[in-house]
Scaffold this motif. Structure first.
Motif, PDB file in Angstrom:
ATOM      1  N   LYS A   1       0.778  -1.104   0.046  1.00 23.78           N
ATOM      2  CA  LYS A   1       0.173   0.024  -0.075  1.00 23.78           C
ATOM      3  C   LYS A   1       0.916   1.321  -0.133  1.00 23.78           C
ATOM      4  N   TYR A   2       0.213   2.326  -0.125  1.00 25.02           N
ATOM      5  CA  TYR A   2       0.929   3.713  -0.450  1.00 25.02           C
ATOM      6  C   TYR A   2       1.026   4.094   1.143  1.00 25.02           C
TER       7      TYR A   2
ATOM      8  N   SER B   1      -2.033   5.677   4.683  1.00 24.11           N
ATOM      9  CA  SER B   1      -2.304   4.779   5.641  1.00 24.11           C
ATOM     10  C   SER B   1      -2.435   5.243   7.139  1.00 24.11           C
TER      11      SER B   1
ATOM     12  N   ALA C   1       1.365  -0.844   5.433  1.00 23.18           N
ATOM     13  CA  ALA C   1       1.691  -0.766   3.788  1.00 23.18           C
ATOM     14  C   ALA C   1       2.464  -1.769   3.472  1.00 23.18           C
TER      15      ALA C   1
ATOM     16  N   ASN D   1      -8.059   3.642  -3.863  1.00 25.38           N
ATOM     17  CA  ASN D   1      -7.255   2.848  -3.331  1.00 25.38           C
ATOM     18  C   ASN D   1      -5.876   2.612  -4.196  1.00 25.38           C
TER      19      ASN D   1
ATOM     20  N   ARG E   1      -2.110   1.396  -4.841  1.00 26.16           N
ATOM     21  CA  ARG E   1      -1.034   0.147  -4.739  1.00 26.16           C
ATOM     22  C   ARG E   1       0.432   0.508  -5.349  1.00 26.16           C
TER      23      ARG E   1
ATOM     24  N   SER F   1      -3.584   4.531  -8.458  1.00 30.15           N
ATOM     25  CA  SER F   1      -4.900   4.365  -7.749  1.00 30.15           C
ATOM     26  C   SER F   1      -5.796   4.240  -8.384  1.00 30.15           C
TER      27      SER F   1
ATOM     28  N   ARG G   1      -5.999  -7.888  -0.053  1.00 25.79           N
ATOM     29  CA  ARG G   1      -6.736  -6.698   0.767  1.00 25.79           C
ATOM     30  C   ARG G   1      -8.061  -6.667   0.517  1.00 25.79           C
TER      31      ARG G   1
END
Length: 457
Positions: free
Chosen positions: A37-38, A42, A55, A326, A328, A348, A396
């Motif tokens: 994740k970014y 978060s 993340a 979202n 990634r 995203s 996720r």
């Protein structure tokens, strides 16, 4: 690399691109394998050690794998006794409003129901919000306040750290709703410590994922006995995890029920189709009480009802689950059209954009359950279910999707089998998506989804 390359891929920040293409969703979220994740996105809620905000892929896998057994389909099937108990209380409250002829703010009831269910499952107790007048105060109010503050915290990550460091009394003066969060956190922390003090001597290791008696085990008792590394069982980290689970369990399911109820009551044709199916599947009995009807509802049987299933899917689609993008970070370069996106570039996509793609969902702003009937295909020949992203996809995806499905089936089936609803001083603007605070929010001065209720005979 250009700052603006085309309508379907846009650089929205110096180091992030956003893609609008329904078929790229699986590439980004399902097929990419090990993705991070970014981390910049978060920490907006101040619970930075929860599985949602983790993340790094490897650490996320450790934390998520520890939770997966408790939200498996088999485990939730075993939880139906608790869900039906809470649903019986909810139905009784609605009957009281029906007998009094008073309007009811049904969305608050939905939030109270989902709160009591997830609290009881996590800790073995709840705040009995379903029995409170007007279903207030509720944890949903506090979580909504956190979501609204989240956009500022995203830009200024020091804010939640400062808020967590301040004396609770000071923060409560800034926003009284935080008192509910603090009460929950303090209760969680106290019970986590108590469980840790007694588990080693009084309980044998739990076997996660089994179909068990849902009155004796909770997520926390089992998590503390799981194979999760000891550093992942620190008090604050477990507290962060539970706060995430409760918050997600309250807000998303409650809002889906609210949106679905509005659209059903506002569309008599659709409502009539649903009621006809429910009447045939759940016949009335002169000797059966409302409690008997609720206690006999079963998720696996309700899943066999095609129109109810279609209604639920359409409610999920139009309630969006999350509205924030979202993001990634893929470990390898990925191609989108003519563009090669470098490895670890934040990429995203956003759920509402997919749900309102007219090529996939014609008349996307309309509530059309029929679009989900008879194994539908899209114009390109793909299954429509390929583009059902209400619970996310990949490693996720939504942890509590099985619990959400079960609650949605039982609540919609019972309420629309037992009651007739009419909108009261409520219109489309009360459910329209107006604000992105990670979760979808309608206009901030909305008074909720208010209905008048009559018992069906």
């Amino acid at each position: 690399m250009a700052y603006l390359v085309s309508g379907r891929i846009v650089r929205i920040a110096p180091d992030e691109v956003h893609i609008l293409d329904a078929d790229f969703w699986e590439t980004l979220f399902s097929r990419a394998g090990r993705v991070d994740k970014y981390s910049w996105m978060s920490n907006r809620f101040g619970n930075e050690t929860s599985v949602l905000t983790t993340a790094a892929h490897d650490l996320h896998r450790v934390r998520r794998n520890a939770l997966n057994p408790y939200f498996s389909r088999q485990r939730i099937l075993g939880l139906q006794h608790t869900i039906r108990q809470k649903l019986s209380i909810f139905v009784s409250q609605i009957r009281e409003h029906a007998n009094a002829g008073m309007p009811v703010t049904i969305n608050r009831g939905y939030m109270a129901f989902s709160e009591d269910v997830i609290m009881h499952y996590c800790f073995g107790y709840d705040y009995d919000t379903l029995r409170k007048p007007a279903w207030t105060p509720a944890l949903h109010d506090a979580f909504a306040a956190v979501c609204i503050a989240g956009n500022m915290a995203l830009q200024f990550p020091i804010v939640p750290k400062v808020m967590n460091a301040l004396p609770q009394a000071w923060v409560e003066k800034l926003d009284p709703l935080y008192a509910l969060i603090f009460r929950m956190q303090n209760d969680f922390g106290r019970q986590i410590r108590q469980m840790k003090a007694t588990l080693s001597s009084t309980l044998s290791p739990a076997k996660g994922g089994k179909d068990v008696d849902d009155t004796s085990l909770t997520v926390i008792t089992e998590l503390l006995q799981s194979n999760l590394p000891n550093e992942q069982k620190a008090d604050r980290r477990v507290q962060d995890e539970v706060q995430l689970i409760v918050g997600a369990g309250v807000s998303t399911t409650g809002w889906t029920l609210s949106v679905g109820t509005y659209y059903l009551v506002a569309n008599p044709r659709v409502l009539a189709c649903l009621c006809k199916e429910l009447d045939n599947a759940i016949p009335a009995s002169n000797s059966a009480s409302v409690a008997d009807l609720v206690s006999n509802l079963d998720w696996t049987e309700l899943e066999k009802l095609p129109y109810l299933t279609a209604v639920i899917k359409e409610a999920v689609r139009l309630s969006y689950s999350t509205t924030s993008r979202n993001v990634r970070l893929l470990p390898k370069p990925v191609q989108f059209g003519e563009w090669i996106i470098p490895a670890r570039t934040p990429i995203s996509m956003t759920v509402p954009f997919i749900n309102h793609d007219e090529d996939i969902f014609p008349q996307s702003r309309s509530f059309v359950p029929e679009r989900w009937l008879d194994a539908p295909k899209t114009a390109n020949g793909s299954s429509l279910d390929k583009y059902f992203v209400g619970f996310g996809k990949g490693t996720r995806s939504c942890l509590g999707s099985n619990l959400a499905w079960c609650e949605l089936y039982l609540v919609f089936a019972s309420l629309f089998r037992l009651f007739d609803f009419a909108l009261y001083e409520t219109d489309q603007t009360d459910i329209d998506f107006e604000h992105d605070f990670f979760l979808p929010f309608p206009k901030l001065d909305s008074k909720g989804i208010r209905v008048l209720v009559k018992e069906r005979h």
